[in-house]
Design a protein around this motif. Sequence first.
Motif, short mmCIF file in Angstrom:
data_model
loop_
_atom_site.label_atom_id
_atom_site.label_comp_id
_atom_site.label_asym_id
_atom_site.label_seq_id
_atom_site.Cartn_x
_atom_site.Cartn_y
_atom_site.Cartn_z
N SER A 34 0.73 -1.05 -0.15
CA SER A 34 -0.13 -0.06 -0.05
C SER A 34 0.76 1.07 -0.04
CB SER A 34 -0.93 -0.01 1.40
OG SER A 34 -1.78 -0.91 1.15
N ILE A 35 0.38 2.12 -0.62
CA ILE A 35 1.23 3.54 -0.60
C ILE A 35 0.04 4.56 -0.32
CG2 ILE A 35 2.45 5.28 -1.98
CD1 ILE A 35 3.11 2.64 -3.86
N ASP A 36 0.37 5.40 0.69
CA ASP A 36 -0.59 6.33 1.37
C ASP A 36 -0.37 7.59 0.59
OD1 ASP A 36 1.65 7.62 2.75
OD2 ASP A 36 1.13 7.04 4.57
N ARG A 37 -1.22 8.55 0.81
CA ARG A 37 -1.33 9.77 0.24
C ARG A 37 0.16 10.66 0.27
NH1 ARG A 37 -7.26 12.73 0.65
NH2 ARG A 37 -8.38 10.48 0.12
N SER A 38 0.85 10.41 1.37
CA SER A 38 2.22 11.11 1.57
C SER A 38 3.23 10.49 0.59
CB SER A 38 2.46 11.30 2.99
OG SER A 38 2.79 9.70 3.56
N GLY A 39 3.03 9.38 0.12
CA GLY A 39 3.86 8.63 -0.60
C GLY A 39 4.65 7.70 0.27
N TRP A 42 3.99 0.95 2.49
CA TRP A 42 3.45 0.12 3.37
C TRP A 42 3.50 -1.41 2.91
CZ3 TRP A 42 1.72 1.94 8.41
CH2 TRP A 42 1.52 3.27 8.55
N LEU A 43 4.35 -2.20 3.46
CA LEU A 43 4.36 -3.55 3.05
C LEU A 43 3.80 -4.58 4.22
CD1 LEU A 43 7.88 -3.45 1.76
CD2 LEU A 43 6.11 -3.40 0.22
N LEU A 44 3.47 -5.63 3.86
CA LEU A 44 2.84 -6.90 4.79
C LEU A 44 3.38 -8.08 4.30
CD1 LEU A 44 0.56 -7.75 6.82
CD2 LEU A 44 -0.55 -8.59 4.74
N LEU A 45 3.89 -8.70 5.30
CA LEU A 45 4.48 -9.94 5.24
C LEU A 45 4.04 -11.00 6.05
CD1 LEU A 45 8.22 -11.02 4.52
CD2 LEU A 45 6.89 -12.21 6.18
N VAL A 46 3.58 -12.11 5.53
CA VAL A 46 2.73 -13.18 6.47
C VAL A 46 3.88 -14.18 6.72
CG1 VAL A 46 1.00 -14.62 6.72
CG2 VAL A 46 0.57 -12.14 5.45
N GLU A 86 11.88 6.98 0.32
CA GLU A 86 12.83 7.81 1.18
C GLU A 86 12.28 8.11 2.51
OE1 GLU A 86 11.39 10.41 -2.14
OE2 GLU A 86 12.06 8.50 -2.08
N LEU A 87 10.85 8.10 2.39
CA LEU A 87 10.17 8.77 3.72
C LEU A 87 10.10 7.47 4.83
CD1 LEU A 87 6.94 10.30 2.37
CD2 LEU A 87 8.97 11.44 3.27
N LYS A 115 15.59 -4.10 10.49
CA LYS A 115 16.29 -2.90 10.93
C LYS A 115 17.37 -2.80 9.98
CE LYS A 115 18.07 -0.41 14.72
NZ LYS A 115 18.17 -0.36 16.35
N THR A 116 18.32 -3.74 9.46
CA THR A 116 19.54 -3.72 8.88
C THR A 116 18.97 -3.28 7.51
OG1 THR A 116 20.51 -5.48 10.06
CG2 THR A 116 21.22 -5.06 7.83
N LEU A 117 17.81 -4.05 7.11
CA LEU A 117 17.36 -3.38 5.60
C LEU A 117 16.66 -2.08 5.50
CD1 LEU A 117 15.84 -6.94 4.66
CD2 LEU A 117 17.91 -5.86 3.85
N GLY A 118 16.51 -1.48 6.75
CA GLY A 118 15.83 -0.04 6.66
C GLY A 118 14.41 -0.24 6.79
N PHE A 119 13.78 -1.36 6.95
CA PHE A 119 12.32 -1.16 7.30
C PHE A 119 12.01 -1.05 8.78
CE2 PHE A 119 12.44 -5.12 4.23
CZ PHE A 119 12.06 -4.07 3.08
N ALA A 120 10.90 -0.03 9.26
CA ALA A 120 10.24 0.10 10.23
C ALA A 120 9.26 -1.11 10.30
CB ALA A 120 9.76 1.51 10.55
N ALA A 121 9.54 -2.08 10.94
CA ALA A 121 8.89 -3.40 11.09
C ALA A 121 8.01 -3.22 12.54
CB ALA A 121 9.90 -4.45 11.15
#
Length: 131
Positions: A34-39, A42-46, A86-87, A115-121
Amino acid sequence: MRSVVVFLLFSLTSTLACAEGLGANDIRYVDRLSIDRSGSVWLLLVIDRPLEDGLTKPRTISKLNAYASFVKSGQFRTSHPEAKPELGVRLTVLHPAKRNALGASVLEQLAAHCKTLGFAALFQQIEEKEK
């Protein structure tokens, strides 16, 4: 406020991803994007396997690496010009309950890799349906 609303909507779609049978076993697909209005992305992993089975950690790490490659790829930028990775890339990881210390360790290692990959998980336990 907008981010909270997007997250809630995103969370509601998690049951759909589980039903489709995607998850850590199939690295060819992003479970949900998903991509919100600010750009913001958002990813989901199951994680659809027991944390302690010995296959979950390497398969999930492979899928996380594939997600990172996808977000950095030219194909992603072309397909989603409104995205602004980049956000920051937010990742929700739905996982089964940890059954023991090994399961807890797997989650800790996956969180460190995110965290290493730069994801806010954000890790959320999947509620098991009563049989």
